[in-house]
Design an enzyme around this catalytic site. Structure first.
Site, mmCIF file in Angstrom:
data_model
loop_
_atom_site.group_PDB
_atom_site.id
_atom_site.type_symbol
_atom_site.label_atom_id
_atom_site.label_comp_id
_atom_site.label_asym_id
_atom_site.label_seq_id
_atom_site.Cartn_x
_atom_site.Cartn_y
_atom_site.Cartn_z
ATOM 1 N N CYS A 1 3.665 3.956 8.641
ATOM 2 C CA CYS A 1 3.848 5.198 7.894
ATOM 3 C C CYS A 1 4.692 6.201 8.680
ATOM 4 O O CYS A 1 4.399 6.488 9.846
ATOM 5 C CB CYS A 1 2.497 5.822 7.556
ATOM 6 S SG CYS A 1 2.667 7.356 6.607
ATOM 7 N N PRO B 1 0.842 -1.202 0.000
ATOM 8 C CA PRO B 1 0.000 0.000 0.000
ATOM 9 C C PRO B 1 0.873 1.247 0.000
ATOM 10 O O PRO B 1 1.744 1.405 0.851
ATOM 11 C CB PRO B 1 -0.786 -0.133 1.315
ATOM 12 C CG PRO B 1 0.090 -0.960 2.204
ATOM 13 C CD PRO B 1 0.833 -1.900 1.302
ATOM 14 N N MET B 2 0.646 2.120 -0.989
ATOM 15 C CA MET B 2 1.436 3.348 -1.095
ATOM 16 C C MET B 2 0.492 4.521 -1.321
ATOM 17 O O MET B 2 -0.259 4.545 -2.301
ATOM 18 C CB MET B 2 2.451 3.235 -2.247
ATOM 19 C CG MET B 2 3.554 2.226 -1.972
ATOM 20 S SD MET B 2 4.667 1.976 -3.380
ATOM 21 C CE MET B 2 3.649 0.911 -4.419
ATOM 22 N N ASN C 1 9.237 -6.874 3.533
ATOM 23 C CA ASN C 1 9.071 -5.681 2.704
ATOM 24 C C ASN C 1 10.320 -4.810 2.817
ATOM 25 O O ASN C 1 10.833 -4.596 3.908
ATOM 26 C CB ASN C 1 7.826 -4.915 3.171
ATOM 27 C CG ASN C 1 7.579 -3.621 2.431
ATOM 28 O OD1 ASN C 1 7.177 -2.631 3.030
ATOM 29 N ND2 ASN C 1 7.801 -3.584 1.136
ATOM 30 N N GLY C 2 10.780 -4.319 1.669
ATOM 31 C CA GLY C 2 11.934 -3.429 1.651
ATOM 32 C C GLY C 2 13.001 -3.913 0.689
ATOM 33 O O GLY C 2 13.573 -4.977 0.889
ATOM 34 N N ASP C 3 13.226 -3.156 -0.397
ATOM 35 C CA ASP C 3 14.269 -3.464 -1.382
ATOM 36 C C ASP C 3 13.994 -4.749 -2.165
ATOM 37 O O ASP C 3 14.932 -5.406 -2.626
ATOM 38 C CB ASP C 3 15.646 -3.560 -0.714
ATOM 39 C CG ASP C 3 16.053 -2.290 0.011
ATOM 40 O OD1 ASP C 3 15.565 -1.211 -0.382
ATOM 41 O OD2 ASP C 3 16.836 -2.369 0.972
ATOM 42 N N LYS D 1 0.847 -3.994 9.377
ATOM 43 C CA LYS D 1 2.119 -3.673 8.725
ATOM 44 C C LYS D 1 2.904 -2.745 9.641
ATOM 45 O O LYS D 1 2.360 -1.749 10.138
ATOM 46 C CB LYS D 1 1.893 -3.012 7.366
ATOM 47 C CG LYS D 1 3.174 -2.773 6.563
ATOM 48 C CD LYS D 1 2.843 -2.335 5.140
ATOM 49 C CE LYS D 1 4.103 -2.322 4.276
ATOM 50 N NZ LYS D 1 4.997 -1.180 4.558
ATOM 51 N N ARG E 1 8.037 0.280 -3.994
ATOM 52 C CA ARG E 1 8.547 1.265 -4.952
ATOM 53 C C ARG E 1 9.011 0.662 -6.259
ATOM 54 O O ARG E 1 8.955 1.312 -7.308
ATOM 55 C CB ARG E 1 9.671 2.077 -4.295
ATOM 56 C CG ARG E 1 9.157 3.079 -3.267
ATOM 57 C CD ARG E 1 10.285 3.800 -2.574
ATOM 58 N NE ARG E 1 11.104 2.882 -1.788
ATOM 59 C CZ ARG E 1 12.325 3.161 -1.357
ATOM 60 N NH1 ARG E 1 12.885 4.323 -1.664
ATOM 61 N NH2 ARG E 1 12.992 2.287 -0.627
ATOM 62 N N GLN F 1 -6.506 -0.980 4.232
ATOM 63 C CA GLN F 1 -5.588 -0.567 5.295
ATOM 64 C C GLN F 1 -6.080 0.706 5.969
ATOM 65 O O GLN F 1 -6.366 1.706 5.301
ATOM 66 C CB GLN F 1 -4.178 -0.344 4.762
ATOM 67 C CG GLN F 1 -3.176 -0.132 5.893
ATOM 68 C CD GLN F 1 -1.762 0.143 5.419
ATOM 69 O OE1 GLN F 1 -1.463 1.244 4.994
ATOM 70 N NE2 GLN F 1 -0.893 -0.863 5.510
#
Length: 337
Positions: A104, A19-20, A205-207, A144, A230, A73
């Site tokens: 966030c 979710p972004m 999550n991340g990279d 999250k 991303r 979310q």
């Protein structure tokens, strides 16, 4: 312990679209779903906004049946408000799960003692989760988090245990602290520690950027799935690339610039016929950031993006696309591809 969530059953290793805010809207989720994303989560929505009946808040949680399994979310810091908003979302939309945002790092969220701010108030964090779980006996609740507020306060494992105890069914862990924002590297050592310690599925999550990483995590890690953020912005094809390469050993051909522009216009069409129905096509300033995200890494994108900032209508965007394709598209049989 409740049964495993269906998208983890049978040893499945789902790829989530993260979710972004402002980007993972109805249209972008649809593009990613078609490219193979397994699980969707809406961009985060403030619980108070839903209870006030805010049009923008409710538009953000709109989804189609084809986007399931689908989670909504929520963020907020008051247990009763979060529980009431979650219940209302369930009654109106029947999502496959409700997800609570404890990650966030944005100032406007931190100022409300929500998002990653609650990583400094674990009692309140647990109370919020418990209230939402109790309000939704029919619907799984997930969460999250980030690994902590800063490097001196890594609390992911403690948070994971608190959330498991109150009934959270799965946990996504972003391997950065609040203070890191989106800089530096994600700490997969902490994510792995959490995944090995908890009895619920942990989503890393991340990279997460390519099939090499996904293959290694499936082979070596205790995580039950991965969340792509991303790396998917501007490139929804990443899900298909990862899955096809893992399945066949060969990466699919990258989309042509003509295919990418066609996707831009399909995306806008999805929005204008869906949650943004009624928005005038001769005033698309609100679309600019969304359009620019889909031009990521296209040839000449550094010049293209300022041009997108100047467009005012859908017709002007089509003219800009034609000019771009005349310069950058590959000719095939004497015609532009």
């Amino acid at each position: 312990m409740p049964e495993t969530l269906p998208w983890f059953a049978g040893g499945a290793f789902p790829l989530y679209l993260a979710p972004m805010a402002r980007y993972t809207d109805f249209g972008f989720r649809q593009l990613c779903k078609e490219q193979g994303a397994d699980v969707m989560v809406t961009e985060f929505v403030q619980a108070d906004g839903l209870l006030r009946g805010g049009h923008q808040a409710w538009r953000a949680v709109d989804f189609s049946e084809g986007q399931r399994p689908m989670g909504v979310q929520l963020f907020g810091s008051t247990p009763a408000t979060m529980a009431e908003a979650a219940r209302l979302v369930w009654e109106r939309h029947r999502p496959d799960f409700i997800d609570i945002n404890y990650g966030c790092p944005a100032c406007r969220v931190i100022d409300q003692n929500a998002g990653s701010s609650l990583l400094r108030d674990l009692d309140r964090l647990g109370e919020v989760a418990e209230a939402v779980v109790k309000a939704l006996p029919e619907c799984p609740v997930t969460a999250k988090i980030r690994i902590g507020w800063d490097e001196q306060n890594i609390v992911a494992l403690e948070v994971g245990r608190i959330l498991t105890e109150v009934g959270i069914r799965a946990l996504a862990v972003h391997g950065r602290t609040k203070e890191q924002g989106y800089g530096g590297q994600a700490d997969w050592g902490v994510i792995e520690q959490v995944a090995r310690a908890l009895s619920i599925p942990v989503i890393g999550n991340g990279d997460v950027r390519d099939w090499h990483f996904v293959a290694r995590m499936r082979r070596e890690s205790a995580v039950s799935g991965l969340m792509i953020g991303r790396a998917a912005l501007g490139y929804p094809w990443i899900f298909n690339e990862i899955k096809q390469t893992l399945a066949t050993g060969e990466a699919p051909e990258a989309p042509t610039v003509r295919e990418r522009w066609a996707t831009v216009f399909r995306y806008l069409d999805l929005l204008l016929k869906g949650p943004y129905k009624g928005k005038p096509a001769d005033d698309i300033a609100w679309m600019r950031a969304k359009v620019k995200s889909l031009t990521k890494d296209m040839p000449g994108c550094r010049k293209l993006r300022p041009a997108i900032d100047r467009i005012k209508s859908l017709a002007e965007l089509r003219t800009l696309a034609d000019e771009y394709l005349a310069q950058h598209a590959e000719p095939v049989g004497g015609e532009l591809a």
